[in-house]
Scaffold this active site. Sequence first.
Site, PDB file in Angstrom:
ATOM      1  N   LYS A 143      -9.384  -3.304  -6.500  1.00 43.32           N
ATOM      2  CA  LYS A 143     -10.017  -3.900  -5.677  1.00 43.32           C
ATOM      3  C   LYS A 143     -10.849  -5.310  -6.150  1.00 43.32           C
ATOM      4  O   LYS A 143     -11.150  -6.133  -5.254  1.00 43.32           O
ATOM      5  CB  LYS A 143     -10.916  -2.984  -4.990  1.00 43.32           C
ATOM      6  CG  LYS A 143     -10.490  -2.001  -3.969  1.00 43.32           C
ATOM      7  CD  LYS A 143     -11.594  -1.187  -3.212  1.00 43.32           C
ATOM      8  CE  LYS A 143     -10.967  -0.102  -2.521  1.00 43.32           C
ATOM      9  NZ  LYS A 143     -11.904   0.959  -1.905  1.00 43.32           N
ATOM     10  N   GLU A 157     -13.549   4.771  -0.363  1.00 45.91           N
ATOM     11  CA  GLU A 157     -14.662   4.059  -0.295  1.00 45.91           C
ATOM     12  C   GLU A 157     -14.534   3.131   0.400  1.00 45.91           C
ATOM     13  O   GLU A 157     -13.832   2.167   0.089  1.00 45.91           O
ATOM     14  CB  GLU A 157     -15.335   3.988  -1.625  1.00 45.91           C
ATOM     15  CG  GLU A 157     -16.569   3.385  -1.717  1.00 45.91           C
ATOM     16  CD  GLU A 157     -17.105   2.802  -3.099  1.00 45.91           C
ATOM     17  OE1 GLU A 157     -16.278   2.767  -3.995  1.00 45.91           O
ATOM     18  OE2 GLU A 157     -18.152   2.504  -3.217  1.00 45.91           O
ATOM     19  N   ARG A 165      -0.877   6.825  -9.310  1.00 49.92           N
ATOM     20  CA  ARG A 165      -1.107   5.674  -8.240  1.00 49.92           C
ATOM     21  C   ARG A 165       0.129   4.681  -8.150  1.00 49.92           C
ATOM     22  O   ARG A 165       0.768   4.530  -9.347  1.00 49.92           O
ATOM     23  CB  ARG A 165      -2.612   4.764  -8.700  1.00 49.92           C
ATOM     24  CG  ARG A 165      -2.445   4.175 -10.147  1.00 49.92           C
ATOM     25  CD  ARG A 165      -3.836   3.609 -10.220  1.00 49.92           C
ATOM     26  NE  ARG A 165      -4.406   3.297  -9.095  1.00 49.92           N
ATOM     27  CZ  ARG A 165      -5.975   3.312  -8.912  1.00 49.92           C
ATOM     28  NH1 ARG A 165      -6.741   3.702 -10.076  1.00 49.92           N
ATOM     29  NH2 ARG A 165      -6.409   2.994  -7.768  1.00 49.92           N
TER      30      ARG A 165
END
Length: 752
Positions: free
Chosen positions: A268, A32, A258
């Site tokens: 983020k 994104e 992850r």
Amino acid sequence: MASERNDFIRDIIDDDLRTGRHVKVATRFPPEPNGYLHVGHAKSICVNFGIARDYQGTCNLRYDDTNPTKEDIEYVESIERDVRWLGWSPTAVLFSADYFPKMYELAERLVREGKAYVDDLSDEQIREYRGTLSEPGRPSPHRNRSVDENLDLLRRMKGGEFPDGARVLRAKIDMASANMKMRDPLLYRIRHAHHHRTGDAWCIYPMYDWAHPIEDAIEGITHSICTLEFENNRELYDWVLDNTGPWNPRPHQYEMARLALEYTVMSKRKLLTLVKDHHVRGWDDPRMPTISGMRRRGYSPEALRAFAEMIGVAKANSMVDIGKLEYCVRDDLNQNAPRALGVVRPVEVEVTGSIDTKTVDAPFFPPDVGKPGSRPLPVSNRIYIDREDWSDDPPADFKRLALGRTVRLRHGYCITADEVVARDAAGHVTKLRAHVVEGGKGLSVIHWVDAATSVPAEVRLYGRLFKVAQPEEGGGDFLEHLDPASLEIVEGARVEQSLANAEVGSRWQLERVGYFRVDEDTKPGKLVLNRISTLRETVAPKAVEAAPAEKEPSGGERKKENAKAKTRPKSKSPQEYRAEARSRDPRLQAVFDAARSHGLPEDQADLLSGDLGTATLFSKAADKVPAALVAKWIINELPRALDGKPVDGFAGDELVAMLEALQAGSITPVLAKTALAQIAAGKRFSDLKLEPAKAVDLGAAIDPVIAANPDKAAQYKAGKTGLLGFFVGQVMKSSPGADAAAVNQAVRDRLG
RNA sequence: UCGGGGAUCGUCUAAUGGCAGGACAGGAGCCUUUGGAGCUCUUUAUCAAGGUUCGAAUCCUUGUCCCCGAACCA
């Protein structure tokens, strides 16, 4: 194909290719564009592009830009730059936004088919109606609107008739699903916002769970790889595919762990906080775990790729040792960074005695790296050495310079220190006098630069951003763990003349000091060097101030995690499910009772009567073959043979036939197991070609195996008994009809 | 009405019923005009308990611990 590298995803791909489920492999990297890429993305990039490379497939870079309020063109640009810098070339660069028309068309189809509805509930109401983890949700009052009304409302949503938040489009699935994601998930929300790509063309935007599977399907993605937290979304992913297709190839979602890295944060939101609140100088601050930060720091794409390779791909949550990254970075730099001399904190040394050359020819790489090239190094009797290399009061193992001690100057001559000439206010020595030692031998070799020709440099010494390995643990604010000493700027460094015009981006090893990259802030006459990494220090030269940062959070913080786990409701155990099933279904209870009357212990009877498939299989077979035998095979062996397939399709008559043969002694247990797998695959027992049990000449079977592996035989005799399995396995392979127990004993006898 | 995942050296990761292997880190030594690099050797692990099997990290059972899920985020 990719046999040298094995991870669970590649295993699946190998399987898909072998069975013909797919003929080509297509992956994608779907960020994104709401922030800069970080090293966690680098892992994902390497997995997705790496798979495409290994299988001669394709990998798209696709911006998952379905939320106009968070996304920005700045991020779009940085992302593609980072992907390419890492060394990958996307098969195509695509945008989710380009599929908005198709997604909308499919949404109308869903509505027409009665599988989606427009809901007028507010977001709080929707949340409330959704229920909780342990309670079912309730249907919205608008759930049963007519198709016509839904279609009309959806079109008016799209037409911009309603304000943000007034209405949503929801899939009509199951408000009572145990999976919260399936409780009528939102498909579209209203957002009168400007989108970086579609501008003002849309005022309704698709949600991730609606958009993602469709994007994958449109692009023909075969293996859609995401992270573990999306496991619950997979059921919905499949639902969307089922209700918008048919799609060929049909994508499948796979989840991997992850990346979590010590001494850093990866979310983020937190990274954005660091940037916005100026704890760092920007997204590309060399202390940031962003790809752009690492690039500016001086990490190479090769090093990052090697790191991704090193940590692998798996499903277990893990915290990766930062030392692994540092190893990959140094390993790359050692091979590729030419050597140069530079001193961080110069101490002037006046050297007396004769020096016979004006310059020496210094190779760029040491002999073990074996790369060509050299540069002339000016030599004179006025030089700078590093303050680190001097001690007023040298400890016993101090191998550098001190009064009366001799060291060799790298690529140069030996000097002995005679006298401290000057000190600064803090008492640090600033000037020394020394003399040349002809043909001498130094305690060690130190770095230096010529005073007259060396050039000044600003050196930025970067360390870890956080003081603790896990800044997010412990419940406090992660910013509290920021290390104020993570950046030290040293203005008065001096480096050898040859570096005066070093290119921005070039990487060097300042010998004995560390690896450095020429920073973008460099201007003519002002060299700025970023420390990429120190050299590995087997014996810490600065043992005094070692005090390593604490690695573990303290015990009190530990307790808190457990408390959190305790608040979670407890799930039912399989045992409870079986008991429940029996109380619901008298047929199951009857099988349980029958099993007990056959003399089976309670736990076995329980296992055999938990579901109808297993129960009927058992009761049928137990009529013909001893119940204990049937129970053992159904409980212990059948699951593996089934390999996830439902029991219901399993042929009970074939099981009976197999067990009868086993009982009669016409097949061995080993053969019976392979037969079971074949039956599960749909074969008839009578059609199976099975070697009958026979008297195998054990000696003839075993001796060749032992003869072929003399070293292993010796190891076995020396006590490595684990090798017994190896030998038995080899013999069983060469003589399939043999009795494993007998082989086992015979091997044992033979190897003494 | 809770559901979905996971647990192998200190760390990351292999082994798909048959030798618990590799890498990083650690230790010892060799070598070295970088206290770098390299080389050699080396310590160290199957969450627990039962079961099936000639043989279990792997299959079955029970238990323990960890992660994820109730944004109109992705």
